[in-house]
Enzyme design. Structure first.
Site, PDB file in Angstrom:
ATOM      1  N   ASP A 162       0.950  -1.321  -0.309  1.00 31.64           N
ATOM      2  CA  ASP A 162       0.010   0.066   0.303  1.00 31.64           C
ATOM      3  C   ASP A 162       0.651   1.349  -0.027  1.00 31.64           C
ATOM      4  O   ASP A 162       2.568   1.253  -0.397  1.00 31.64           O
ATOM      5  CB  ASP A 162      -1.082  -0.216   1.132  1.00 31.64           C
ATOM      6  N   HIS A 190       1.653   1.997  -2.900  1.00 34.83           N
ATOM      7  CA  HIS A 190       1.523   3.063  -4.215  1.00 34.83           C
ATOM      8  C   HIS A 190       1.491   4.645  -3.744  1.00 34.83           C
ATOM      9  O   HIS A 190       1.206   5.654  -3.812  1.00 34.83           O
ATOM     10  CB  HIS A 190      -0.495   2.874  -2.752  1.00 34.83           C
TER      11      HIS A 190
END
Ligand SMILES: *[C@@H]1O[C@H](CO)[C@@H](O)[C@H](O)[C@H]1NC(C)=O
Ligand SMILES: *[C@@H]1O[C@H](CO)[C@@H](O)[C@H](O)[C@H]1NC(C)=O
Length: 400
Positions: free
Chosen positions: A225, A248
């Site tokens: 993430d 991310h």
């Protein structure tokens, strides 16, 4: 061939080590008492529950009116979820960790605890070195299978604390976030390493929220993430020398989930490399009414290597299209500068400002931005409700 030391040399070394030992131990005695968790019952075998020994070391550390070192020697120490808090008689406790702390491999043991290792209302705590191995893979597998699973524990959390240092710490395979800084003041993270699979769910590297004066330096983050996520109420945040990927990207957000929400202000992200990440520099908010904002943001000197969305403001976040009436975010994004950003986008749109029609982005500035699509092709920029200016060489050409 081994070289035998000259007898005089041995005497010299003995004298030297004797003096160093006595002077350093007297210095240490004056400066800080040391509690070794192994002498308090912790076992370096990776399976004996050492939680009580760590709590005993913390209790001794806090009872001391002087600076204290809690020492964790080499080896693997099995630890269940643990909270370090309560009243301390000093504000200078250092966890010096030579070994590895290991969480239960059975994810249910800590999966609903919120945090694995949690510090609450502490002042002047340093964590120096060490590996935190949360063994999150079985929980990820549960989540990915669609079964009902616990949400998972954040590996390391500091809440409502101040004057915190985290240096040279490695966090592996967190169940949920790796490190969370919440409600803190004056926190320095340096030389942190985070590592988890690119497909691990919600394993943000470092999450900061409701905190002021947080500095993140010289850290290497690869996860499933956000490498760094920045939540509501973060002010005066400095991030420098970060390698991110997989992951991310560095993300301000998600903001604006709540109607009444503190804003994000004065964030600098300087010298960062993004390698194969989903995003580079992102600001993200829910498409919902909110009093939140993000302003005074500087993104400076970033290198993008095959990044899907190198520069992105996304104010239409609404997972499953639920509870986002009209999809208009109330979050105001303003005074954001992107300076000296280079590299390659994995998609054609390298710069995307998708702002709120209710509170458009303004004073967005692009300075010396050069991004190509797959190394050779021209990239595109896309703007929705975004105003600002461009200067220097800006490719793709600005849509502001
Ligand atoms: C912005 O934050 C930095 C630390 O990141 C701090 O040194 C500076 O004083 C802050 N600026 C303002 C105007 O508060
Ligand atoms: C635009 O943003 C920059 C950088 O944050 C700031 O220095 C400047 O004062 C802002 N300009 C206006 C007109 O608000």
């Amino acid at each position: 061939m081994a070289i035998l030391p000259h007898p005089l040399m041995i005497i010299f070394v003995t004298l030297m080590s004797h003096t160093t030992l006595s002077s350093s131990s007297s210095a240490a005695a004056a400066a800080a008492a040391t509690y070794n968790v192994a002498s308090l019952g912790a076992k370096a075998d990776g399976k004996t529950d050492s939680t009580k020994a760590f709590l005993a070391a913390w209790a001794k550390a806090c009872a001391s009116p002087k600076p204290v070192v809690v020492y964790v020697p080499q080896g693997r120490f099995f630890l269940k979820n643990v909270v370090f808090g309560g009243k301390c008689n000093n504000n200078d406790v250092t966890f010096r960790i030579a070994g590895t702390l290991v969480a239960p491999s059975e994810y249910r043991v800590i999966g609903d605890a919120g945090y694995w290792i949690f510090f609450e209302h502490v002042n002047g705590v340093t964590i120096s070195g060490g590996i935190l191995d949360a063994q999150g893979t079985s929980l990820w597998a549960c989540k990915t299978s669609g079964k009902s699973c616990p949400s998972g524990a954040t590996t390391l959390g500091f809440s409502n604390s101040k004057n915190i240092k985290i240096m040279g710490l490695t966090s592996l395979n967190s169940q949920l976030f790796h490190i969370v800084i919440n409600g803190c003041n004056n926190v320095k993270l340096q030389g942190v390493k985070v590592s988890a699979s690119s497909t691990s769910p919600n394993t943000d590297g470092i999450h900061v929220q409701a905190s002021t004066g947080v500095t993140i330096l010289n850290s290497q983050i690869g996860t499933g993430d956000d490498c760094v996520s920045i939540g509501p109420g973060t002010t005066n945040l400095w991030i420098e020398d970060i390698a991110c990927g997989p992951g991310h990207g560095i993300s301000i957000g998600s903001l604006g989930k709540e109607l009444k929400e503190a804003g994000v202000q004065n964030v600098t992200v300087k010298t960062a490399t993004f390698r194969g990440t989903q995003n580079g520099l992102r600001i993200k908010s829910w498409g919902r009414p909110s009093s939140g904002f993000a302003r005074n943001i500087l993104f400076q000197s970033a290198v993008m290597i095959n990044v899907q969305n190198p520069i992105i403001i996304d104010q239409n976040y609404c997972p499953n299209n639920k509870n986002c009436p009209g999809q208009d975010s109330g979050v105001k994004v303003s005074d954001a500068t992107y300076q000296d950003i280079h590299g390659t986008s994995a998609t054609e749109v390298a710069v995307k400002f998708d702002c709120s029609s209710k509170s458009p982005c303004n004073n967005i500035s692009l300075q010396d931005v050069k991004l190509t699509y797959k190394n050779v092709l021209p990239a595109q920029a896309s703007c929705n409700h975004a105003a600002g200016s461009a200067s220097g060489l800006v490719q793709p050409s600005s849509c502001l």
